[in-house]
Design a protein around this motif. Structure first.
Motif, mmCIF file in Angstrom:
data_model
loop_
_atom_site.group_PDB
_atom_site.id
_atom_site.type_symbol
_atom_site.label_atom_id
_atom_site.label_comp_id
_atom_site.label_asym_id
_atom_site.label_seq_id
_atom_site.Cartn_x
_atom_site.Cartn_y
_atom_site.Cartn_z
ATOM 1 N N LYS A 1 -8.929 -6.862 4.262
ATOM 2 C CA LYS A 1 -9.792 -5.778 4.758
ATOM 3 C C LYS A 1 -9.501 -5.400 6.216
ATOM 4 O O LYS A 1 -9.652 -4.253 6.612
ATOM 5 N N VAL B 1 -10.008 -2.533 -1.332
ATOM 6 C CA VAL B 1 -9.308 -3.645 -0.690
ATOM 7 C C VAL B 1 -10.259 -4.830 -0.625
ATOM 8 O O VAL B 1 -11.407 -4.688 -0.193
ATOM 9 N N ILE C 1 0.840 -1.207 0.000
ATOM 10 C CA ILE C 1 0.000 0.000 0.000
ATOM 11 C C ILE C 1 0.874 1.257 0.000
ATOM 12 O O ILE C 1 0.628 2.207 -0.751
ATOM 13 N N ALA D 1 -6.214 -3.450 6.297
ATOM 14 C CA ALA D 1 -6.455 -2.095 5.778
ATOM 15 C C ALA D 1 -7.026 -1.213 6.890
ATOM 16 O O ALA D 1 -6.657 -0.043 7.042
ATOM 17 N N CYS E 1 -5.299 2.585 8.602
ATOM 18 C CA CYS E 1 -5.896 3.911 8.324
ATOM 19 C C CYS E 1 -5.638 4.910 9.449
ATOM 20 O O CYS E 1 -5.702 4.565 10.622
ATOM 21 N N GLY F 1 -10.027 5.594 5.689
ATOM 22 C CA GLY F 1 -10.618 4.282 5.456
ATOM 23 C C GLY F 1 -12.122 4.314 5.547
ATOM 24 O O GLY F 1 -12.682 4.949 6.439
ATOM 25 N N LEU G 1 -9.800 2.722 0.511
ATOM 26 C CA LEU G 1 -8.787 3.620 1.055
ATOM 27 C C LEU G 1 -8.673 4.845 0.161
ATOM 28 O O LEU G 1 -8.692 4.722 -1.068
#
Ligand code: ATR
Length: 278
Positions: free
Chosen positions: A71, A66, A53, A74, A78, A104, A94
């Protein structure tokens, strides 16, 4: 377009991701709305999500979707999370900010509700809902479903503790109950939503057919492009009034991400039709 024209770059990241329909969906949205953007599928190694990322951020991407299995990671990455992302404990969208912060969001639940209520005209308010499964996919959609004020929401799962945990986490938002499949009795539900991963192995959760009445509608959060999913087949062969797969949810969650990034709303009906829903 000349090589000097600026095109904002987006992607869906997952593993595996090669068969994702998101590039096709977002490219259709961009054409429809005249937005200059590119959208590709990028497979990230299972063990280096964060590095992957940060690399896309460095390359100047504007945002990414994502998908499985990243997930949760992610969510952890954030700097700012929407209410939907906080509730879901997972992030599917994102947005990279100019100061390198990452916003996010989670558009899965809103996407499901939009497909049910707007596209399929299936009411949720004041209805009895049965949700199958208690994993990440279900956690991601409970908030938006409960915001529609169902009369009751029952969560059935093989592992009862996971359903009980969801009832604890979301109990303040509605009338929730956790049950094991074999404890589902004669009650018929207005709407039955399959959020399990059973379809991945072409299976159906061990659901007694007593839960389906002549007016019951079934919805599978999984989709299948050329054939019916196992759950849709099961629903029709057990007397459901109607059954749908999750292709509309897929397109609607993409549309919500597109709105977040581009602030214009695409026409989803055309794209859902192009993917095979009548
Ligand atoms: P996801 O992110 O897709 O939700 P997950 O968090 O691993 O993935 O959750 C998978 C869900 O599908 C769980 O509710 C799981 O039930 P258990 O918690 O009892 O494992 C459910 N599931 C997977 N395969 C299933 C099957 N064959 N029958 C019924 N439920 C199944």
């Amino acid at each position: 377009m000349s090589s000097t024209d600026h095109v904002d770059r987006y992607a869906v990241v997952g593993n595996p991701v090669a068969h994702s329909l998101s590039p096709q969906i977002h490219t259709s949205f961009a054409q429809q709305t005249g937005q200059a953007l590119s959208y590709q599928a990028i497979e990230l190694p299972l063990t280096s999500f964060e590095t992957g990322i940060r690399d896309l951020q460095q390359q100047g991407f504007s945002g990414v979707n994502v998908t499985v299995p990243f997930k949760r990671e992610a969510w952890e990455l954030c700097n700012h999370k929407s209410r939907a992302a906080q509730d879901a404990g997972a992030v599917n969208t994102l947005t990279f900010q100019p100061d390198d912060d990452i916003d996010g969001n989670n558009t899965d639940g809103v996407g499901l509700v939009r497909d049910l209520v707007d596209n399929l005209e299936i009411a949720i308010d004041n209805r009895s809902i049965l949700v199958l499964g208690a994993g990440g996919a279900v956690r991601g959609v409970l908030g938006p479903i409960l915001a529609q004020s169902p009369a009751s929401l029952t969560i059935a799962n093989r592992t009862l503790e996971k359903a009980t945990e969801l009832v604890r986490d979301f109990g303040a938002q509605g009338n929730l109950e956790a049950v094991a499949y074999d404890a589902l009795g004669a009650e018929k539900f207005d709407l039955i939503i399959n959020g399990t991963a059973a379809g991945l192995s072409n299976e159906v959760p061990p659901l007694p057919d007593t839960v389906i009445g002549a007016n019951s509608i079934c919805y599978d959060m999984m989709y299948s492009v050329s054939t019916a999913t196992a759950f849709v087949d099961w629903a029709y062969s057990h007397g459901a009034a109607k059954a749908f797969d999750g292709i509309g949810m897929l397109v609607e969650q993409a549309a919500e991400a597109f709105v977040l990034w581009r602030t214009v709303r695409p026409d989803t009906a055309e794209v859902i039709r192009s993917l095979g829903r009548l």
